[in-house]
Design an enzyme around this catalytic site. Structure first.
Site, PDB file in Angstrom:
ATOM      1  N   ASP A 243       1.072  -1.008  -0.021  1.00  0.00           N
ATOM      2  CA  ASP A 243       0.086  -0.137   0.026  1.00  0.00           C
ATOM      3  C   ASP A 243       1.012   1.354   0.187  1.00  0.00           C
ATOM      4  OD1 ASP A 243      -2.390   1.706   0.084  1.00  0.00           O
ATOM      5  OD2 ASP A 243      -1.905   1.543   2.602  1.00  0.00           O
TER       6      ASP A 243
ATOM      7  N   THR B 241      -0.302   4.835   1.105  1.00  0.00           N
ATOM      8  CA  THR B 241      -0.642   5.879   2.018  1.00  0.00           C
ATOM      9  C   THR B 241      -0.567   5.224   3.451  1.00  0.00           C
ATOM     10  OG1 THR B 241      -1.767   7.206   0.786  1.00  0.00           O
ATOM     11  CG2 THR B 241      -2.209   7.536   3.198  1.00  0.00           C
TER      12      THR B 241
ATOM     13  N   ASP C 160      -1.508  -0.959   5.923  1.00  0.00           N
ATOM     14  CA  ASP C 160      -1.702  -0.433   7.468  1.00  0.00           C
ATOM     15  C   ASP C 160      -3.249   0.012   7.752  1.00  0.00           C
ATOM     16  OD1 ASP C 160      -1.819   1.875   5.664  1.00  0.00           O
ATOM     17  OD2 ASP C 160      -1.610   3.152   7.215  1.00  0.00           O
TER      18      ASP C 160
END
Length: 1155
Positions: free
Chosen positions: A366, A368, A798
């Site tokens: 990922d 961000t 996250d």
């Protein structure tokens, strides 16, 4: 008065269970509330997560263990050993190792289950106030029933799924601290009250496991209890993951078993021929039985199955579990993966995948919060066509804005453009005032007073940063109720009536709020991604071109952007729209889709005000980590929900993309794939015959792909219409086109080929970035690579949107960042920073792989060397299944004499230290190729074991022929021979593991010497006269050890056997390291030099942001906000994250799902 609550429980049931709705009536404290509840199933509120109790532990645990083929196999052997016609070994030779293995596993299971017992007991005995007999009385959680009315106070945990009835907060708001995802599937219901129907959904519920916050007291009705609660229903098991070595190890055990059966069959046939030709004719071998040669051969087969059973290693699996547990602890204890700022250590959440960390080929990340910090800072803005905020190079103390005039200012907030402050304080620019008013009003942030400070609770870091910026510029969000918002506008406090809140979701990519101003005007404020806002602007809207130019400039600096706009609405238009909104909000089916359609009706003809620019910095060490992993031939793909330009810019910032790369976009990829498909159709066989693959890219240059989610659907043929068309063709309801011209697949076979082509093309590239992708698309990309490349994959993220990807990959890594713990809870490994990934793979992963491979190779070797001595002995005993060793030696060989040294190698060995492992990423390559443990290595271990067993048997055999001992007696008896072969074996296997040990510690040295010492000590004890007197039938080698090992001739025989066995190994190792050294051998050769260099090497300069300028744009990227919760009278509040040096007058504790 009676209230009836009709509920439809939409929890996710197990696959084989059908969803059904069964209604019944439950009186809920009838004397007080007179409420009847229609519900599916009544459950007590006690939970049970443990597996065993005192009575069931032993039978259930044994049942589970004997479901493993190896344990069941040895149980069958134990039963065979009881049959005297078959077995030549006593039963305890199998029983002792089997009991030890079962006991160790049972103790481990018991410890785990006791922990579950303690947790269940603690939770079930928590106290809660329940309405009983007309007053609230204290009761245990386990005693709560469906239909009870409970009273909760501040900081209480919620004991069940409860329908909120009332609270002490204004407008019956209730604040809850919860884990990241409160929307566990669906909850739909309708309450009938005074002949009126009111919609109920998940936002009217307080879910079990949450914590009451900032609310002094509330009351609620228990709707679901115990196992029926949302958290328990959705606590499904994660898919069990297994490593490549697991599968290989199992196949090798099956191979050993097949070899064992074949060997035993050959020896049984040999016994039949021997008995017929020799045994039946020798009078001194007559045993009084008249069995035929064939029957004796049959019995001999089962006898050899027992004798040679140690070829199938009984202790292999339990030893592997011990090693994996130790390796997991090393990861947990690694201080170099500890993030002090948040007090977050690395955590191995599984113990079954450690060695697979050393075989990763593809990483899916990922962006961000994974590559970036997900801590947002308001840096720039454009208002009315004018841009404010200095670039990085122009920032200095003179340009820093002074917020001392604002008593609410956040002391950590910095903005480099004092001119903006002057314009705001003058109050002359109406658009500027409207700009910051919008930021203070159009959001779903919750606020509370804590120690005289305002504390904001935001649905995303973006949201919190924008509201904080508005606050610092004089527009302070003070409070909100269910239908109003209060702000301070340059010192003047105003309250706005909130008519509607049109919340963000991943499809809308915008949010709006409709407000009634104090003067009666109705206005809609909207903020969102430029791609959706520009489509909805009024043709007469100003500053569109200048704002777009500013957005391009912000994108060049990797800033995340939002467009702000407004619309005035007449009362008549609003009333007409509000009626449609109400109808959609009570729809019992497709409620969200209906609301989205209604939102579209009002969000039109908007007037542009400006745009914001927020910075999301890269995490420390990201470029260096990506560079290191690339040198280890690990390919990194970034899968993000952000816009293409933003993702591309971040790719350059983190050095995933470089200037020498040729970048191909979605349209380029689609063109190449369609061209190949058309060429394949033109081939005579339709391209169905396999042939050598043609590369998609020619030349030596580096290539990269950047693909949006839309193009990904186009490339993989995942659009709904195309899926339906293919499904109809498969069912025969739609004919296949005779001449498809669009380059799209005509059937499932072509679709699969196209997907495979895409994977092949992407794998030829040095970097791949997929942007604007959904969580499902992320998981699909991972599964495609797994399917078509058979590669070991790792996903890291996250947020909740990364969970699907994390679970799909072979290994999932969660980063505990700004978006809660959902990714961490679904992961196999967790830590706080992306840069720790290089240490997890290049150090712990590589070490774990090397250790496990070395352990398995040696484990198989030592068992072959031990067991095959019986095979050679069979040629001299008429294939009669007699054993070559003393019985207790067979029993204790794998348990006591040879287990500890190899176990310690599996736990502690390392060819080079962690510093050199990171310095030379090429050392990682053998793991990716599976070079250290495969069938080639297995057969090398097999032939090495055969060679050792030959030496161990035939050298003592030759030495014992026609010899005379020092005392005039011949030491050529069977028992002396068994002692010599056993002693030679123990010394050889322990010295052999010494030759294979790369990293020596006191523990290793003690284990090797201690194992040899233990062997001799135990042997002298069990062959002593004293123990024979006590157990004459079990200990028959009386005095053999003391008599045999006092003969120097036999000691010379042992030394000769050990020397001849080890000398070829030493020579081969020397030649390999000298003539054909591996990368690891080269590093080891200069290890001292490299270690000295590392000590004096200066720390490299930190990565500086801003060195590259690339066009980018914003991806409106946060989770669905709190709009529906605010409107329903309940809000979700997460505990603010404590930060060091936090002295701000306003703090953020965001929680988001970045799509």
């Amino acid at each position: 008065m009676t209230a009836c609550v009709y509920l439809s429980n939409m929890n996710r049931f197990k696959k084989k269970q059908k969803k059904k709705r069964v209604e019944s009536v439950v009186p809920a404290n009838l004397n007080v509330y007179n409420v009847f509840l229609f519900i599916i199933v009544f459950q007590g509120n006690a939970i049970k997560t443990y597996k065993y109790n005192v009575l069931t532990f032993l039978p259930l645990n044994l049942y589970e263990q004997f479901k493993r083929a190896a344990n069941l196999y040895f149980l069958a052997l134990l039963i065979l050993q009881i049959i005297p016609q078959i077995s030549t070994l006593p039963w305890y030779t199998t029983l002792v190792p089997l009991v030890l293995v079962l006991g160790i596993t049972a103790v481990k299971d018991l410890i785990d289950d006791l922990a579950r017992h303690r947790m269940d007991k603690e939770i079930n005995n928590r106290k809660c106030e329940v309405l009983l007999g007309g007053r609230f009385q204290e009761a245990k959680w386990m005693d709560i029933q469906v239909g009870d009315v409970v009273r909760l106070k501040k900081n209480d945990f919620i004991p069940a799924d409860i329908l909120l009835l009332s609270s002490t907060e204004p407008n019956s708001l209730c604040y809850v601290e919860t884990e990241p995802n409160n929307r566990l599937d669906k909850f739909t219901g309708t309450m009938k009250w005074r002949r009126e129907m009111y919609p109920l959904d998940l936002d009217n519920m307080l879910l079990r496991g949450c914590k009451l916050r900032n609310t002094e007291e509330c009351r609620g009705l228990v709707i679901f209890a115990g196992a029926d609660t949302k958290i328990m229903r959705n606590g499904g098991k994660t898919r069990f993951k297994r490593t490549k070595i697991d599968f290989l190890m199992n196949y090798m055990v099956y191979t050993i078993f097949v070899v064992l059966v074949l060997v035993c069959a050959g020896l049984a046939i040999g016994h039949s021929f021997w008995y017929q030709e020799i045994g039946s004719l020798a009078w001194y071998l007559y045993d009084g039985k008249s069995d035929t040669a064939s029957y004796r051969g049959f019995l001999s087969f089962w006898g050899y199955i027992i004798v040679l059973n140690t070829m199938v290693p009984i202790s292999l699996y339990v030893s592997v579990e011990v090693i994996r547990l130790g390796q997991s602890k090393f990861i947990n204890w690694d201080l170099q993966m500890y993030y002090a700022e948040k007090d977050t250590p690395a955590k191995a959440r599984t113990t079954t995948l450690n060695e697979q960390l050393g075989q990763i080929e593809y990483i899916f990340s990922d962006k961000t919060g994974t590559l970036t910090q997900n801590i947002m800072a308001f840096k720039k803005c454009t208002i009315g066509g004018r841009t404010y905020g200095k670039t990085l190079g122009a920032q200095n103390a003179h340009s820093l804005a002074d917020f001392s005039w604002n008593k609410y200012a956040d002391r950590k907030f910095q903005f480099y453009d004092g001119h903006l402050i002057s314009c705001i304080c003058s109050k002359k620019d109406a658009e500027m005032m409207e700009f910051f008013k919008l930021l203070s009003l159009c959001h779903t942030v919750m606020v509370e007073q804590k120690d005289g400070e305002l504390v904001y609770q935001a649905a995303s870091p973006d949201e919190g940063a924008l509201v904080t910026a508005a606050r610092c510029f004089g527009f302070v969000f003070l409070s909100r109720t269910q239908d109003s918002i209060t702000v301070s506008e340059m010192g003047t406090e105003n309250t706005y009536e909130m008519l509607a809140l049109l919340d963000f979701n991943s499809d809308r990519k915008r949010m709006s709020i409709i407000l009634r101003f104090p003067d009666g005007r109705i206005r809609l404020y909207c903020k969102g991604a430029d791609t959706v806002i520009y489509q909805r602007l009024n043709p007469s809207s100003k500053h569109k071109e200048t704002t777009q130019h500013a957005l391009d400039g912000f994108a060049n600096e990797t800033l995340r952007t939002l467009c702000l706009c407004y619309k005035d609405i007449s009362a008549a238009d609003y009333n007409s729209w509000a009626q449609k909104h109400k109808e959609a909000s009570v729809a019992m089916s497709n409620r969200e889709q209906a609301l989205d359609s209604v939102y579209e009706l009002i969000e039109t003809n908007l007037m542009l005000i400006g745009a914001t620019a927020i910075e999301d910095k890269l995490q420390d060490g990201v470029p260096e980590t990506i560079a290191k992993l690339a040198k280890a031939d690990i390919k990194i793909w970034v899968l993000t929900g952000d816009k293409k330009e933003t993702a591309e810019n971040i790719g350059y910032s983190c050095e995933l993309l470089t200037d020498d790369m040729q970048i191909y976009y979605g349209e380029d990829v689609n063109e190449k794939l369609s061209g190949r498909m058309m060429r394949r159709r033109n081939e005579p066989d339709g391209g169905r015959n396999k042939k050598a693959k043609e590369p998609f890219f020619t030349g030596d240059g580096k290539n990269a792909l950047i693909i949006t989610g839309g193009w990904l659907n186009e490339i993989l043929c995942e659009k709904k219409k195309k899926r339906r068309r293919l499904r109809l063709r498969r069912l025969g309801k739609r004919p296949r086109p005779t001449n498809p011209q669009d380059g799209q697949p005509a059937d499932d076979w072509e679709k699969e080929l196209r997907q495979k082509d895409f994977v092949d093309m992407a794998c030829e590239c040095s970097a791949v970035i997929c942007c604007r992708v959904t969580p499902k698309q992320k998981a699909n990309v991972v599964s495609l690579v797994k399917r078509y490349k058979n590669a070991v994959t790792l996903s890291i993220g996250d947020g909740a949107n990364d969970v699907n990807m994390i679970k799909t990959a072979d290994i999932g890594v969660g980063i505990s960042g700004q978006e809660g713990m959902q990714a961490v809870m679904s992961s196999d490994y967790a830590f706080a920073q992306f840069r720790y990934l290089q240490r997890l793979l290049l150090v712990h992963g590589r070490w774990s792989y090397i250790r496990m491979c070395k352990f398995l190779r040696f484990f198989f070797y030592k068992n072959f060397a031990f067991t095959l001595v019986h095979f050679w002995y069979s040629f001299f005993n008429g294939y009669s299944a007699q054993v070559a060793y003393e019985d207790w030696f067979i029993t204790l060989y794998n348990v006591l004499y040879s287990s500890l040294p190899v176990l310690l190698v599996g736990l502690l060995d390392q060819d080079v230290n962690d510093t050199l492992s990171l310095r030379f990423p090429k050392l990682y390559l053998p793991g990716q190729k599976g070079a250290l443990f495969n069938y080639r290595n297995f057969f090398i271990s097999l032939f090495h074991g055969i060679f050792t067993s030959l030496i161990i048997f035939f050298i003592p055999y030759g030495a014992f022929l026609q010899t005379m001992g020092q005392d005039g007696e011949a030491p050529s008896d069977y028992q002396s021979f068994a002692v010599v072969t056993a002693s030679s074996l123990i010394m050889i296997v322990n010295l052999q593991i010494s030759l294979d040990t790369s990293y020596w510690t006191f523990v290793n040295c003690f284990a090797v010497l201690g194992s040899i010492a233990i062997y001799f000590g135990v042997m002298f004890d069990i062959q002593s006269a004293g123990i024979h007197v006590l157990f004459p039938s079990a200990f028959t080698f009386t005095g053999v050890a003391s008599n045999s090992l006092r003969q120097p001739y036999l000691w010379l025989t042992i030394i000769l056997t050990v020397g001849i066995s080890l000398l070829p190994v030493i020579c081969i190792q020397f030649l390999c390291k000298t003539i054909w050294p591996t990368e690891g051998d080269k590093v080891q050769r200069h290890k001292k030099k490299y270690e000295l260099e590392e000590e004096v090497k200066k720390k490299p300069p930190a990565f500086q942001r801003g060195g590259r300028s690339r066009r980018s744009a914003y991806a409106f990227s946060h989770s669905r906000g709190y709009a529906d919760l605010i409107a329903s009278g309940r809000s979700i509040r997460q505990k603010p994250r404590a930060r060091p040096e936090l002295r701000d007058s306003i703090r953020e504790a965001p929680q988001a799902e970045n799509i």
